[in-house]
Design a protein around this motif. Structure first.
Motif, short mmCIF file in Angstrom:
data_model
loop_
_atom_site.label_atom_id
_atom_site.label_comp_id
_atom_site.label_asym_id
_atom_site.label_seq_id
_atom_site.Cartn_x
_atom_site.Cartn_y
_atom_site.Cartn_z
N PRO A 44 -15.93 -8.79 10.83
CA PRO A 44 -15.80 -8.21 9.57
C PRO A 44 -16.75 -7.58 9.46
N GLY A 145 -4.04 -1.49 -2.31
CA GLY A 145 -2.87 -1.98 -1.13
C GLY A 145 -2.20 -3.47 -1.72
N VAL A 146 -2.80 -4.69 -2.24
CA VAL A 146 -2.80 -5.96 -1.77
C VAL A 146 -2.03 -5.98 -3.33
N GLU A 147 -0.78 -6.66 -3.34
CA GLU A 147 0.31 -7.01 -4.29
C GLU A 147 -0.16 -8.99 -4.92
N VAL A 152 -4.21 -14.42 -4.84
CA VAL A 152 -4.14 -14.48 -3.54
C VAL A 152 -5.71 -15.62 -3.95
N ALA A 153 -5.93 -16.61 -3.16
CA ALA A 153 -7.11 -17.48 -3.14
C ALA A 153 -7.93 -16.96 -2.40
N GLY A 154 -9.49 -16.76 -3.07
CA GLY A 154 -9.79 -15.92 -2.11
C GLY A 154 -10.36 -14.42 -2.46
N LEU A 155 -9.24 -14.20 -1.74
CA LEU A 155 -9.17 -12.45 -1.22
C LEU A 155 -10.06 -11.49 -2.02
N SER A 158 -13.52 -12.20 -0.95
CA SER A 158 -13.99 -11.91 0.09
C SER A 158 -13.95 -10.47 1.00
N ILE A 162 -17.91 -8.82 1.61
CA ILE A 162 -18.04 -7.55 2.74
C ILE A 162 -17.53 -6.34 2.50
N PHE B 55 6.02 -2.34 -1.60
CA PHE B 55 5.28 -3.81 -1.05
C PHE B 55 6.31 -4.66 -0.75
N VAL B 98 -11.60 -14.63 7.35
CA VAL B 98 -12.09 -13.79 6.12
C VAL B 98 -10.90 -15.11 5.17
N GLY B 103 -10.49 -18.45 1.66
CA GLY B 103 -8.92 -19.00 1.37
C GLY B 103 -8.93 -20.89 0.96
N GLU B 108 -2.99 -18.29 2.86
CA GLU B 108 -2.58 -18.06 1.82
C GLU B 108 -3.02 -16.27 2.00
N PRO B 112 -0.36 -11.23 2.33
CA PRO B 112 -0.70 -9.27 2.06
C PRO B 112 -2.08 -9.16 2.02
N LEU B 113 -3.06 -9.40 3.08
CA LEU B 113 -4.02 -8.69 3.65
C LEU B 113 -3.14 -8.30 4.61
N PHE B 116 -1.33 -5.40 3.81
CA PHE B 116 -2.17 -3.94 3.02
C PHE B 116 -2.81 -3.09 4.04
N LYS B 119 -0.35 -0.73 5.91
CA LYS B 119 -0.85 0.10 5.00
C LYS B 119 -1.80 1.83 5.93
#
Lengths: 292, 275
Positions: A44, A145-147, A152-155, A158, A162, B55, B98, B103, B108, B112-113, B116, B119
């Motif tokens: 990243p 864009g993310v459902e 989601v833990a930590g997303l 993060s 970044i 999605f 990441v 996480g 997990e 989802p990433l 993304f 897309k």
């Protein structure tokens, strides 16, 4: 026409065209280089010279800020992307708006091109606005864009990490190393030298700006900053991070109405942008009248 | 080292000029190059915006496959494809790092990433396959007919004529700076002194260049005005003549119908077998 003496702000049509072409060629060339330079990317973390900000900064300070800013953005898109076969549609529109707005504001901030403090502030704020807007767009993209982002833990953390890192990185490399320092070095050399080559008078540092104009610029910056803070705040709220220490008082004091802060900030931004576009549109109508 | 050789090749003035010529002449025999630019732009917008409303991974995967086929059909240059590939690999790497760091050791966050990233990937590959096969001249004319200010299309043609000259000029100034200067003898840690010296020369070379371009710009604009440039820029009649060659023909309608059909099939398939 004949009874009016030309003043500093009165650029003729062809002079505006000159400023546009000058900014376009110079910044286009610069972005061609940055496009071709290698980057160092570690996951990243991405360390690269993303743009040579000093060129548009110098031009918006010395000349008409609007034409110089738009010229620089167009040059970036055409020389740096389109002619190299690397045009990316929607992404370019996003960059165009961010960069023109940022540079335009930076140019409006400087009243006196010999004042180092004003130049420095304009350089930092200009790059800062650009980077802030692009972080907003990036965060917005992830959000869209993310459902079920918060599931989601930590997303969310993060993404914020970044973005924060890239913001700091860009401010140091593009803002200070390639923005502030070269601008402070080159601007005094160019001031009074480049304008006569294009048949223009240098900006007179003694002319005081009208207060209203200055306030509106400052207001614009504050509004953008607020929108940024508001967006981050909303985002944090979404993902249930508790700043345990100060949370309850704050909410009691302002009640639920607090959520209107980011929304109103966003509304302010929208209104401002619309006003600017309307103003520009009016200018354009005048231009059409003159040139047709 | 192969990598440093490659970087040297890329940073060569000749290479940039060749690259320019390549894009300038386009690829007239490619399927997508013969479609009306406005239709292609519309298609690009549809394909890059649609994925953001779903999605469903099946749909996304199929759209990727579909745009990839189109990229192959429109013969995107291997260089750009490699760059895209590198982008994907780093993206995946980022995702793993990441999600491991934030996480708490679980994977997990990966799915989802990934959705993304797909897309984003669709957007970039669609833009590459559309805009790489379209010559810049056609693209700017298409934009002009969609009411984008005429300055933009002027800038494209100006760029073609001037960019090689500007590059040469900058190169000359840069070389003369190097001739008169002296590279530091002591390279320092990680050659930072050399890097610093080059950055300094790059920035300083812009000073004479700015003055030269200012002079040249004035000349250009005066020459343009003598020929009534800004009059023709805003004159609707002149614009009509310039754009008269852009017409939506039968093959453009066919293109719209096939692409619409393919998208509908993908949508149906994704809804039948969601994932």
């Amino acid at each position: 026409m004949s009874n009016k003496l030309p003043n500093r702000d009165a650029y003729t049509e062809s002079q505006k065209m000159m400023i546009f072409i000058l900014a376009m060629s110079l910044y286009g060339l610069a972005s061609l280089f940055t496009e071709l330079l290698p980057e160092f990317q570690l996951g990243p973390i991405d360390i690269s010279i993303s743009y040579l900000a000093f060129i548009p900064l110098i031009l918006v300070i010395l000349f008409h800020p609007l034409y110089a800013a738009i010229g620089a953005s167009v040059g970036d898109i055409i020389f740096g992307k389109l002619l190299l076969g690397d045009f990316s549609g929607i992404g370019e529109v996003e960059g165009f708006i961010e960069f023109s707005l940022a540079m335009y504001v930076a140019g409006l901030l400087v009243r006196d091109p010999t004042n180092k403090r004003q130049i420095g502030a304009a350089a930092i704020i200009g790059v800062g606005i650009d980077q802030m807007l692009s972080s907003i767009v990036d965060i917005g993209k992830v959000w869209l864009g993310v459902e079920e982002l918060e599931a989601v833990a930590g997303l969310p953390e993060s993404i914020l990490a970044i973005e924060a890192f890239s913001f700091v990185n860009e401010m140091v490399i593009s803002g200070v190393l390639f923005g502030l320092i070269p601008t402070l070095y080159l601007l005094p050399k160019l001031y009074g030298k480049i304008e006569p080559l294009m048949g223009m008078k240098p900006r007179n540092p003694n002319i005081k700006a009208s207060m209203t104009e200055y306030i509106s610029v400052r207001f614009l910056i504050v509004a953008i900053f607020l929108a940024f803070v508001g967006l981050v705040a909303e985002y944090m709220a979404e993902m249930d991070i508790n700043f345990a220490v100060w949370e309850p008082d704050f909410l009691d004091q302002f009640g639920d109405g607090f959520i209107w802060l980011p929304i109103s900030a966003a509304a302010i931004i929208v209104i401002l942008i619309i006003t600017i576009t309307v103003k520009m549109g009016r200018k354009k109508v005048e231009k059409d009248k003159w040139s047709a | 080292m192969e990598l440093t050789d490659k970087i040297k090749n890329v940073l060569n003035v000749q290479t940039i000029k060749l690259e320019l010529i390549k894009t300038a002449f386009g690829k007239p025999d490619v399927y997508l190059a013969n479609i009306d630019p406005r239709v292609l732009m519309f298609w690009y917008l549809t394909v890059s915006i649609l994925p953001w409303f779903t999605f469903n991974n099946t749909i996304l995967l199929f759209i990727i496959a579909y745009t990839a086929v189109l990229a192959v059909v429109s013969r995107v240059s291997p260089l750009i494809l490699t760059l895209l590939g590198i982008g994907i690999v780093t993206e995946l790497f980022t995702i793993v790092i990441v999600s491991l760091v934030f996480g708490g050791g679980t994977f997990e966050a990966i799915l989802p990433l990934l959705t993304f990233s797909m897309k984003l990937f669709i957007m970039s590959i669609a833009s590459v396959s559309v805009f790489a096969s379209m010559s810049p001249e056609r693209l700017s004319d298409g934009l002009l007919s969609l009411k984008v200010p005429a300055q933009f299309s002027f800038a494209v043609s100006y760029g073609y004529r001037m960019l090689p000259i500007l590059l040469d000029e900058y190169h000359q100034i840069f070389q003369s700076f190097r001739l008169r200067g002296k590279t530091p003898e002591n390279h320092g840690f990680l050659k930072w002194r050399i890097v610093y010296y080059y950055i300094l020369v790059v920035i300083k070379s812009f000073y004479p260049l700015m003055l030269n371009i200012a002079k040249r710009t004035r000349l250009t604009v005066e020459a343009l005005e003598v020929r009534g440039f800004s009059y023709s820029l805003h004159n609707p009649e002149a614009k009509r003549v310039k754009l008269s060659y852009l017409k939506v023909r039968t093959k453009d309608y066919l293109f719209i119908l096939t692409q619409l059909g393919i998208l509908l099939i993908i949508w149906w398939f994704g809804n039948t077998f969601p994932s």
